[in-house]
Design an enzyme around this catalytic site. Structure first.
Site, PDB file in Angstrom:
ATOM      1  N   GLU A   1      35.275   7.028  41.872  1.00 31.29           N
ATOM      2  CA  GLU A   1      33.910   7.501  41.669  1.00 31.29           C
ATOM      3  C   GLU A   1      32.903   6.635  42.423  1.00 31.29           C
ATOM      4  O   GLU A   1      31.904   7.143  42.945  1.00 31.29           O
ATOM      5  CB  GLU A   1      33.595   7.538  40.174  1.00 31.29           C
ATOM      6  CG  GLU A   1      34.385   8.622  39.449  1.00 31.29           C
ATOM      7  CD  GLU A   1      34.224   8.569  37.945  1.00 31.29           C
ATOM      8  OE1 GLU A   1      33.742   9.565  37.376  1.00 31.29           O
ATOM      9  OE2 GLU A   1      34.563   7.529  37.336  1.00 31.29           O
TER      10      GLU A   1
ATOM     11  N   GLU B   1      41.613   9.813  34.300  1.00 34.57           N
ATOM     12  CA  GLU B   1      40.965   9.631  33.004  1.00 34.57           C
ATOM     13  C   GLU B   1      41.525  10.538  31.912  1.00 34.57           C
ATOM     14  O   GLU B   1      41.644  10.129  30.747  1.00 34.57           O
ATOM     15  CB  GLU B   1      39.446   9.854  33.143  1.00 34.57           C
ATOM     16  CG  GLU B   1      38.686   8.690  33.744  1.00 34.57           C
ATOM     17  CD  GLU B   1      38.640   8.708  35.252  1.00 34.57           C
ATOM     18  OE1 GLU B   1      37.813   7.992  35.820  1.00 34.57           O
ATOM     19  OE2 GLU B   1      39.437   9.457  35.875  1.00 34.57           O
TER      20      GLU B   1
END
Length: 261
Positions: free
Chosen positions: A111, A131
């Site tokens: 990210e 995640e």
């Protein structure tokens, strides 16, 4: 500044190295320090381009520090100015950032790279958003930025299964700009940074501003918007000294001298 971050100024280029053995994972304290570094970069008129990289040759960043999580740091903890990793939520940064990805970029590490304007990566780099396998979601930009780069089927597989993407596959999809050997990584990132320095700073600021404002607009609406006078940098570029300097330097067969005004 955190001892986990090393900052190096090379003229108008700032290099930020995340150095937290073993995996360059990011806890809240480190994220705060990264945010401070990126905001200082944003506000320093002498700095033009930033390069973010990881220490070592294995990890760019493994993302959120799961050891800190196990010790009680919450997924929605305050990660400081700029959001997680200090860059993912700076939405008014009008200077370019290059991610020099030296290895694994997982979770928040991916990210962080996605929040940059350019990604140069080593051949051994790989990217993943695992995640969902940890019971959380990539809400520091992964679930928002990746769908702008990849087809839905590929995004779904990556965010729902945690599938890794190699450097070469990322290059094929246009997720990264360059794939080079590990030994050439920083040289390539610095070369790109210098190319950006050679462009007019006001023009680059205007380009980033226009991208942000019009990325979801139809082309016709985008035209009307950028000419409506509401943008900060675009009108300034049109009437700037640099807008005169560029053509004049070209006519005189010399390099332009940008003043940023």
């Amino acid at each position: 500044m955190s001892e986990s971050l090393h900052l190096t100024r090379n003229g108008p280029i700032l290099e930020i190295t995340l150095d937290r053995p073993k995996a360059n994972a990011i806890d809240a304290k480190t994220s705060f320090a990264m945010g401070e570094a990126f905001l200082n970069f944003r506000d320093d008129p002498e700095l033009r381009v930033a390069i973010i990289t990881g220490g070592g040759e294995k990890f760019f960043s493994a993302g959120w520090d799961l050891k800190a999580a196990a010790e009680g740091e919450a997924p929605d903890a305050d990660f400081g100015p700029g959001g997680f990793a200090g860059l993912t939520e700076i939405f008014d940064l009008d200077k370019p950032v290059i991610a020099a990805v030296n290895g694994y970029a997982f979770g928040g590490g991916f990210e962080l790279a996605l929040a940059a304007d350019f990604i140069v990566c080593a051949e051994n780099a790989s990217f993943a958003l695992p995640e969902a396998k940890l019971g959380i979601v990539p809400d520091s930009g992964g679930v928002l930025r990746l769908p702008k780069l990849l087809p839905p089927a590929i995004v779904n597989e990556m965010v729902m299964t945690g599938r890794r993407m190699s450097a070469e596959e990322a290059l094929r999809w246009g997720v990264v700009n360059r794939v080079v050997s590990q030994s050439e990584l920083m040289e390539s990132a610095r070369e790109l940074a210098q190319q950006l320095v050679n462009s007019a700073p006001l023009a680059i600021a205007a380009l980033k501003e226009i991208y942000r404002a019009t990325s979801e607009m139809p082309v016709e609406e985008g035209y009307r918007y950028i000419r409506s006078g509401v943008l900060k940098h675009y009108p300034s570029v049109l009437h700037s000294e640099d807008a005169l300097e560029g053509p004049q330097a070209f006519a005189e067969k010399r390099d332009p001298v940008w003043k940023g005004r």
